[in-house]
Design an enzyme around this catalytic site. Structure first.
Site, PDB file in Angstrom:
ATOM      1  N   CYS A   1       7.851  -0.126  -1.880  1.00 30.07           N
ATOM      2  CA  CYS A   1       7.105  -0.027  -0.624  1.00 30.07           C
ATOM      3  C   CYS A   1       7.296   1.403  -0.132  1.00 30.07           C
ATOM      4  O   CYS A   1       7.825   2.246  -0.873  1.00 30.07           O
ATOM      5  CB  CYS A   1       7.558  -1.075   0.394  1.00 30.07           C
ATOM      6  SG  CYS A   1       9.259  -0.915   0.960  1.00 30.07           S
TER       7      CYS A   1
ATOM      8  N   GLY B   1      11.068   1.665   0.578  1.00 32.43           N
ATOM      9  CA  GLY B   1      11.869   0.895  -0.385  1.00 32.43           C
ATOM     10  C   GLY B   1      12.700  -0.187   0.287  1.00 32.43           C
ATOM     11  O   GLY B   1      13.193  -1.106  -0.367  1.00 32.43           O
TER      12      GLY B   1
ATOM     13  N   ARG C   1       7.150   6.572  -0.690  1.00 34.36           N
ATOM     14  CA  ARG C   1       6.746   7.718   0.141  1.00 34.36           C
ATOM     15  C   ARG C   1       7.825   8.798   0.216  1.00 34.36           C
ATOM     16  O   ARG C   1       7.643   9.795   0.905  1.00 34.36           O
ATOM     17  CB  ARG C   1       6.413   7.239   1.562  1.00 34.36           C
ATOM     18  CG  ARG C   1       5.133   6.432   1.640  1.00 34.36           C
ATOM     19  CD  ARG C   1       4.841   6.008   3.069  1.00 34.36           C
ATOM     20  NE  ARG C   1       3.564   5.316   3.143  1.00 34.36           N
ATOM     21  CZ  ARG C   1       3.323   4.292   3.964  1.00 34.36           C
ATOM     22  NH1 ARG C   1       4.270   3.835   4.772  1.00 34.36           N
ATOM     23  NH2 ARG C   1       2.133   3.729   3.983  1.00 34.36           N
TER      24      ARG C   1
ATOM     25  N   HIS D   1      27.358  -1.021 -13.443  1.00 32.50           N
ATOM     26  CA  HIS D   1      28.368  -1.673 -12.605  1.00 32.50           C
ATOM     27  C   HIS D   1      27.880  -2.917 -11.877  1.00 32.50           C
ATOM     28  O   HIS D   1      28.666  -3.832 -11.639  1.00 32.50           O
ATOM     29  CB  HIS D   1      28.908  -0.675 -11.561  1.00 32.50           C
ATOM     30  CG  HIS D   1      29.734   0.411 -12.159  1.00 32.50           C
ATOM     31  ND1 HIS D   1      30.437   1.321 -11.401  1.00 32.50           N
ATOM     32  CD2 HIS D   1      29.957   0.757 -13.463  1.00 32.50           C
ATOM     33  CE1 HIS D   1      31.069   2.175 -12.207  1.00 32.50           C
ATOM     34  NE2 HIS D   1      30.786   1.856 -13.459  1.00 32.50           N
TER      35      HIS D   1
ATOM     36  N   ARG E   1      35.431  -5.786 -15.827  1.00 29.59           N
ATOM     37  CA  ARG E   1      35.816  -5.973 -14.420  1.00 29.59           C
ATOM     38  C   ARG E   1      34.605  -6.055 -13.499  1.00 29.59           C
ATOM     39  O   ARG E   1      34.660  -6.652 -12.428  1.00 29.59           O
ATOM     40  CB  ARG E   1      36.756  -4.864 -13.957  1.00 29.59           C
ATOM     41  CG  ARG E   1      36.108  -3.484 -13.875  1.00 29.59           C
ATOM     42  CD  ARG E   1      37.146  -2.401 -13.590  1.00 29.59           C
ATOM     43  NE  ARG E   1      36.558  -1.098 -13.316  1.00 29.59           N
ATOM     44  CZ  ARG E   1      36.086  -0.266 -14.232  1.00 29.59           C
ATOM     45  NH1 ARG E   1      36.103  -0.619 -15.513  1.00 29.59           N
ATOM     46  NH2 ARG E   1      35.588   0.903 -13.906  1.00 29.59           N
TER      47      ARG E   1
ATOM     48  N   HIS F   1       0.826  -1.214   0.000  1.00 31.75           N
ATOM     49  CA  HIS F   1       0.000   0.000   0.000  1.00 31.75           C
ATOM     50  C   HIS F   1       0.862   1.267   0.000  1.00 31.75           C
ATOM     51  O   HIS F   1       0.472   2.280  -0.550  1.00 31.75           O
ATOM     52  CB  HIS F   1      -0.936  -0.010   1.226  1.00 31.75           C
ATOM     53  CG  HIS F   1      -0.213  -0.221   2.521  1.00 31.75           C
ATOM     54  ND1 HIS F   1       0.349  -1.449   2.854  1.00 31.75           N
ATOM     55  CD2 HIS F   1       0.078   0.618   3.548  1.00 31.75           C
ATOM     56  CE1 HIS F   1       0.942  -1.333   4.041  1.00 31.75           C
ATOM     57  NE2 HIS F   1       0.793  -0.101   4.475  1.00 31.75           N
TER      58      HIS F   1
END
Ligand code: RB5
Length: 150
Positions: A70, A73, A114, A103, A137, A14
């Protein structure tokens, strides 16, 4: 690349619903296609229920990339990174997003629904989808991520 791999899986709780809805609407107009895993209402839910299906699809190679959202996050990112073949990156600007593709070959982007400007998030998702991995690399470095020590 097969057609199915062009579809991006996207899921949120949510706390990420509003941003998820915004991203799908804006990016669909620009030719990006999503499978929306939910959540579909503002009712309080447990974020792993909507992040696992996205991460599992990336992990098994059904799709190349996913988006998880979310409120902060963080929970979305932690859940996604439980999968062995997932490299989920919590991002908050375009520069970082480009770097994590070049990378780290990030295959999931985690967004803080939010705490981010929605139009900035649109630019970040475009960068996430369109920026290639540099290899070289960086390949040997990402291979070492899963080399856990006792
Ligand atoms: C839900 O209130 C919130 O905890 C969730 O969206 C997320 O931020 C968790 O990491």
């Amino acid at each position: 690349m097969s057609e199915i791999q062009n579809i991006i899986f996207i899921g949120s709780d949510h706390g990420g619903l509003e941003l998820k809805t915004y991203l799908i609407k804006k990016l669909h107009k620009q030719g990006y296609y999503f499978k929306d895993i939910g959540t579909y209402s503002g009712e309080s839910v447990d974020y792993p229920d909507f992040i696992h299906p996205v991460a599992a699809a990336v992990n098994c190679g059904k799709v190349e990339k996913g988006i998880v959202i979310c409120g902060s996050g963080q929970g979305a990112n932690m859940t996604a990174n439980k999968y062995a073949k997932v490299r989920s990156a919590l991002c908050w600007n375009v520069e970082q997003t480009i770097l994590t593709r070049k990378h780290n070959n990030a295959n999931i982007i985690a967004l803080p629904g939010r705490f981010i400007d929605f139009d900035l998030a649109v630019e970040m998702v475009i960068a996430f989808i369109d920026t290639p991995f540099e290899g070289g690399r960086h390949l040997q470095r990402i291979e070492k991520i899963s080399q856990l020590k006792d």
